[in-house]
Design an enzyme around this catalytic site. Structure first.
Site, PDB file in Angstrom:
ATOM      1  N   THR A 197      34.488  31.856  37.845  1.00 61.53           N
ATOM      2  CA  THR A 197      34.165  32.289  39.199  1.00 61.53           C
ATOM      3  C   THR A 197      32.765  31.814  39.545  1.00 61.53           C
ATOM      4  OG1 THR A 197      35.501  34.260  38.993  1.00 61.53           O
ATOM      5  CG2 THR A 197      33.708  34.373  40.593  1.00 61.53           C
ATOM      6  N   ARG A 206      48.130  39.016  42.295  1.00 64.07           N
ATOM      7  CA  ARG A 206      47.127  39.538  41.346  1.00 64.07           C
ATOM      8  C   ARG A 206      45.718  39.404  41.939  1.00 64.07           C
ATOM      9  NH1 ARG A 206      42.472  37.312  38.527  1.00 64.07           N
ATOM     10  NH2 ARG A 206      42.151  38.536  36.646  1.00 64.07           N
ATOM     11  N   VAL A 207      44.937  40.448  41.825  1.00 63.25           N
ATOM     12  CA  VAL A 207      43.552  40.413  42.288  1.00 63.25           C
ATOM     13  C   VAL A 207      42.653  40.652  41.080  1.00 63.25           C
ATOM     14  CG1 VAL A 207      41.845  41.559  43.757  1.00 63.25           C
ATOM     15  CG2 VAL A 207      44.176  41.220  44.597  1.00 63.25           C
ATOM     16  N   GLY A 208      41.625  39.834  40.939  1.00 65.06           N
ATOM     17  CA  GLY A 208      40.687  40.001  39.824  1.00 65.06           C
ATOM     18  C   GLY A 208      39.505  40.865  40.229  1.00 65.06           C
ATOM     19  N   GLY A 222      34.767  36.026  34.051  1.00 61.90           N
ATOM     20  CA  GLY A 222      35.482  36.336  32.811  1.00 61.90           C
ATOM     21  C   GLY A 222      36.815  36.955  33.177  1.00 61.90           C
TER      22      GLY A 222
HETATM   23  N1  ASP Z   1      36.881  36.972  36.981  1.00 63.65           N
HETATM   24  C1  ASP Z   1      37.887  36.063  37.500  1.00 63.65           C
HETATM   25  C2  ASP Z   1      39.187  36.787  37.609  1.00 63.65           C
HETATM   26  O1  ASP Z   1      39.515  37.559  36.750  1.00 63.65           O
HETATM   27  C3  ASP Z   1      38.054  34.838  36.706  1.00 63.65           C
HETATM   28  C4  ASP Z   1      36.781  34.244  36.120  1.00 63.65           C
HETATM   29  O2  ASP Z   1      35.699  34.581  36.491  1.00 63.65           O
HETATM   30  O3  ASP Z   1      36.845  33.424  35.229  1.00 63.65           O
HETATM   31  O4  ASP Z   1      39.905  36.512  38.537  1.00 63.65           O
END
Ligand code: ASP
Length: 309
Positions: free
Chosen positions: A149, A177-179, A201
């Site tokens: 991200t 899906r929402v992160g 992450g």
């Molecule tokens: N945090 C993001 C998510 O889970 C992905 C990432 O930052 O790598 O959607």
């Protein structure tokens, strides 16, 4: 004294542009939006905006969040499709009192109705990587390898702060899906009286610690950004291990209202990009050493490499 910091090497060109705004006494909010847009527009980066990797139905669904550290105004779009710059939509929503977080079709419709650029965000390269992954998954490869991200934080010469995030989330995620990235307190937080933080992450685990809010709270209690980042990452990792049996990638960046920054990770290869008043933009590798992190300036050669897939 202005500063702009962001997750990963991919944000370097963006924060250089954001730094130009800050140099001209522009606002932190303009700088972070500009920085995130540069990453969203670059098809080379497969985890943000145009060229981002799709969900399991081969659709690019994007998440973005935006927070104004002066007003605490917060806006976000979740699983938005067909919009060139999700971060700009999130910013506009952060200025409203209600309807600040929009999802799916509602978010796309809002963007279209309000004149934001609409764009097919799925590139040929992303389609090919999708097809390749479908084959790999038949051989039981891990579904979620491939994420990152962009999280950008800034403090401007007036002391105002902001935080912005943008991501395509996990490759092959479920539709809808929402992160953590568009969730206030988890993916990002900004309070101009204290500081700001952003995370990258596996969102499902970052959310469990409301990690960005936690970092800002630790800075409020007197910790430096570096101490706050390390404490938040390693305490959450320990808690997840103890209570849940496992943990995943947790990486963060933080900035306080004095322009001091910090970062931490529990993975091997994390990086942050930083630009400050009177200093060139730099990229740093972040290595875990026990429950501390070592931050080492990256070489020009490493910064300039581009690996095509
Ligand atoms: N945090 C993001 C998510 O889970 C992905 C990432 O930052 O790598 O959607």
């Amino acid at each position: 004294m202005w500063t702009i910091v962001a997750t990963w090497r991919m944000s370097k060109e963006g924060i250089e542009k954001g730094a130009e705004i800050l140099k001209e006494k522009g606002s932190a909010l303009d700088a972070i939006e500009c920085a995130a847009k540069v990453v969203e527009d670059d098809p080379y980066y497969k985890s943000v905006g145009y060229g981002g990797l799709p969900n399991e139905e081969m659709e690019v669904e994007l998440d973005a969040g935006f927070m104004d550290g002066d007003t605490l105004g917060f806006g976000a779009v979740c699983a938005i499709k067909g919009v060139a710059n999700p971060v700009s939509v999130a910013r506009q929503l952060s200025e409203k009192n209600v309807n600040c977080v929009l999802v799916g079709d509602g978010a796309s419709q809002y963007a279209e109705n309000h004149g934001f650029e609409m764009k097919d965000m799925l590139t040929e390269r992303a389609k090919n990587l999708y097809r390749q992954r479908v084959l790999e998954m038949k051989q039981e490869m891990k579904a979620y390898r491939g994420h990152d991200t962009v999280g950008v934080l800034a403090v401007d010469s007036k002391g105002s702060m902001g935080a912005a995030t943008s991501t395509s989330g996990l490759f092959m995620k479920k539709k809808g899906r929402v992160g953590d990235s568009p969730l206030v307190g988890s993916g990002l937080y900004a309070d101009s009286e204290v500081g700001a933080a952003a995370a990258t992450g596996i969102g499902e685990n970052l959310m469990k610690g409301c990690i960005s809010y936690e970092i800002v709270n630790l800075m409020k209690q007197g910790k430096s950004p570096q101490e706050a980042c390390e404490t938040a990452v390693f305490e959450l990792e320990e808690k997840l291990k103890r209570r849940n049996g496992h943990f995943t990638d947790l990486s963060v960046v933080a900035l306080n209202h004095k322009g001091e920054w910090g970062c931490a990770t529990n993975i091997e290869n994390y990086a942050v990009s930083v630009a400050k008043e009177n200093e060139e933009c730099k990229v740093y590798h972040v290595h875990r050493v026990g429950n501390r992190c070592e931050v080492v300036e990256a070489s020009k050669q490493w910064i300039d490499q581009r690996v095509e897939e």
